[in-house]
Design an enzyme around this catalytic site. Structure first.
Site, PDB file in Angstrom:
ATOM      1  N   TYR A  13       0.634   4.540  -2.511  1.00 59.66           N
ATOM      2  CA  TYR A  13       0.511   5.944  -2.082  1.00 59.66           C
ATOM      3  C   TYR A  13       1.597   6.802  -2.718  1.00 59.66           C
ATOM      4  O   TYR A  13       1.337   7.919  -3.155  1.00 59.66           O
ATOM      5  CB  TYR A  13       0.614   6.051  -0.557  1.00 59.66           C
ATOM      6  CG  TYR A  13      -0.544   5.453   0.195  1.00 59.66           C
ATOM      7  CD1 TYR A  13      -1.812   5.388  -0.373  1.00 59.66           C
ATOM      8  CD2 TYR A  13      -0.391   4.951   1.483  1.00 59.66           C
ATOM      9  CE1 TYR A  13      -2.870   4.826   0.302  1.00 59.66           C
ATOM     10  CE2 TYR A  13      -1.455   4.396   2.170  1.00 59.66           C
ATOM     11  CZ  TYR A  13      -2.682   4.329   1.574  1.00 59.66           C
ATOM     12  OH  TYR A  13      -3.727   3.777   2.251  1.00 59.66           O
ATOM     13  N   TYR A  19     -12.030  10.763  -1.013  1.00 59.89           N
ATOM     14  CA  TYR A  19     -13.285  10.484  -0.313  1.00 59.89           C
ATOM     15  C   TYR A  19     -13.229  11.063   1.113  1.00 59.89           C
ATOM     16  O   TYR A  19     -12.166  11.050   1.743  1.00 59.89           O
ATOM     17  CB  TYR A  19     -13.419   8.965  -0.275  1.00 59.89           C
ATOM     18  CG  TYR A  19     -14.506   8.388   0.579  1.00 59.89           C
ATOM     19  CD1 TYR A  19     -15.822   8.426   0.172  1.00 59.89           C
ATOM     20  CD2 TYR A  19     -14.201   7.760   1.783  1.00 59.89           C
ATOM     21  CE1 TYR A  19     -16.814   7.860   0.947  1.00 59.89           C
ATOM     22  CE2 TYR A  19     -15.181   7.179   2.561  1.00 59.89           C
ATOM     23  CZ  TYR A  19     -16.486   7.238   2.130  1.00 59.89           C
ATOM     24  OH  TYR A  19     -17.459   6.674   2.908  1.00 59.89           O
ATOM     25  N   ARG A  56       0.821  -1.207   0.000  1.00 60.94           N
ATOM     26  CA  ARG A  56       0.000   0.000   0.000  1.00 60.94           C
ATOM     27  C   ARG A  56       0.864   1.270   0.000  1.00 60.94           C
ATOM     28  O   ARG A  56       0.526   2.255  -0.646  1.00 60.94           O
ATOM     29  CB  ARG A  56      -0.908  -0.044   1.231  1.00 60.94           C
ATOM     30  CG  ARG A  56      -2.123   0.797   1.153  1.00 60.94           C
ATOM     31  CD  ARG A  56      -3.097   0.375   2.215  1.00 60.94           C
ATOM     32  NE  ARG A  56      -3.902  -0.736   1.761  1.00 60.94           N
ATOM     33  CZ  ARG A  56      -5.089  -0.602   1.176  1.00 60.94           C
ATOM     34  NH1 ARG A  56      -5.584   0.592   0.993  1.00 60.94           N
ATOM     35  NH2 ARG A  56      -5.778  -1.632   0.794  1.00 60.94           N
TER      36      ARG A  56
END
Lengths: 262, 96
Positions: free
Chosen positions: A74, A96, A70
């Site tokens: 990023y 979001y 992850r």
């Protein structure tokens, strides 16, 4: 803003949690006027809306891949955002919720753009925490409120005050490096969390499993249970755990007398 | 990704008065649409999880694109303890 700033500008905005209605007017204007728009949202309806507002919109979702760390995803997102800014364009990055709450690339992109001499700013958005205060009818100003990422909270044995409210984020993915389809929190991990919380709260202390409403026609999920029942309850990755405060301590009378002073 | 349902939801929220129409008479608004029975049922339920599923998202998939990786606590090397001063060696009383 400095006059010596380089051509190219970045604004990082959030869509809020609930489809369309929680996007601020300020964020909406940035989305519409951006030369280049990069977005990362959680469901297709918001994606459809963002693309309608700005046909130049590009998703950042392809930075994710199964098995890809992850952190690397990023970094790639930040690199793509910065590459757009370096072209001299007015760039809007859309995330979001609140773009600075549990969004590593949002803050990172602003920091790096500023370091490179570009104008960069972040606009606040509505986060799950804001929805939680409204839906549960709690005011963080009453007794105070502490927020932790659930895995870090458990792993680091974070110090907190149980006479203030406690919010644990991402409780559905305790110790999970990635999300699997139809994933729920593993009961043995919830048991471990419950055991830790039992040091501070009674077995019957109420806790709330909360999920903010994502659509104007849907309801938030608010499930109130006793702490003891947490390990046997279904906890999804988007679930947040809210633990109301224990009764507050007796106030210091010397301080309380200040109110009577003239 | 369910394009029809996504477009329906975006229109519902962004077109003036449409959400009010839906809340007043959801059945009528849904009957005017080309949504499937399953999609209509999900919208009528008001259940976010069912709507997400109808949109083509598996449980948890919505979270996958926003969740931060939990930070692993850093493995700190233990601070080396200051070297103890050597006590003056005890002389053995034992007779050699």
């Amino acid at each position: 803003m400095s006059d010596s700033a380089r051509a190219g500008e970045l604004v990082v905005v959030g869509t809020g949690i609930k489809l369309i209605v929680q996007t601020t007017i300020e964020a909406l204007e940035c989305i519409k006027r951006a030369d280049r728009l990069l977005y990362l949202v959680t469901e297709p309806a918001t994606e459809t809306w963002v693309r309608r507002l700005n046909p130049a919109a590009e998703t950042l979702r392809d930075c994710y891949a199964p098995g890809k760390p992850r952190d690397r995803s990023y970094r790639e997102m930040v690199q793509r955002i910065l590459a757009s800014v370096r072209t001299g364009a007015y760039v809007c990055a859309v995330f979001y919720g609140h773009p600075g709450v549990f969004v590593n690339p949002g803050h990172d992109a602003v920091r790096r753009a500023r370091r490179e001499g570009f104008r960069a700013r972040m606009l606040p958005g509505i986060s799950t925490e804001d929805c939680l205060f409204a839906d549960l009818g709690v005011d963080p100003g009453d007794e105070g409120c502490q927020s932790f990422e659930a895995t870090s909270f458990l792993a680091c044995r974070c110090r907190f005050d149980p006479t203030s409210a406690l919010i644990l984020w991402q409780v559905g993915v305790l110790g999970e490096p990635s999300i699997r389809k139809d994933m729920q929190c593993r009961p043995e991990r919830l048991r471990r969390l419950t055991t830790y919380l039992r040091r501070y709260y009674a077995v019957r202390h109420p806790v709330v499993l909360y999920e903010a409403a994502q659509f104007p026609i849907s309801k938030p999920r608010i499930q109130r249970i006793a702490l003891a029942n947490l390990p046997t309850t279904t906890v999804w990755p988007i679930t947040t755990l809210y633990i109301p405060p224990k009764p507050s301590r007796k106030p210091d009378q010397a301080v309380m007398r200040w109110f009577d002073e003239k | 990704m369910n394009i029809d349902l996504s477009n329906f939801l975006v229109d519902l929220v962004s077109q003036q008065g449409r959400i009010a129409d839906f809340l007043a008479d959801p059945g009528r608004v849904l009957d005017e649409s080309s949504l499937t029975a399953e999609e209509k049922s999900a919208l009528l339920s008001g259940d976010g999880a069912r709507i997400r599923k109808a949109l083509g998202l598996a449980a948890g998939e919505a979270a996958a694109s926003v969740l931060n990786k939990s930070k692993k606590p850093s493995k700190r090397k233990p601070t080396p303890k200051p070297a103890k001063k050597k006590k003056p060696g005890r002389k053995s009383n034992q007779k050699k």
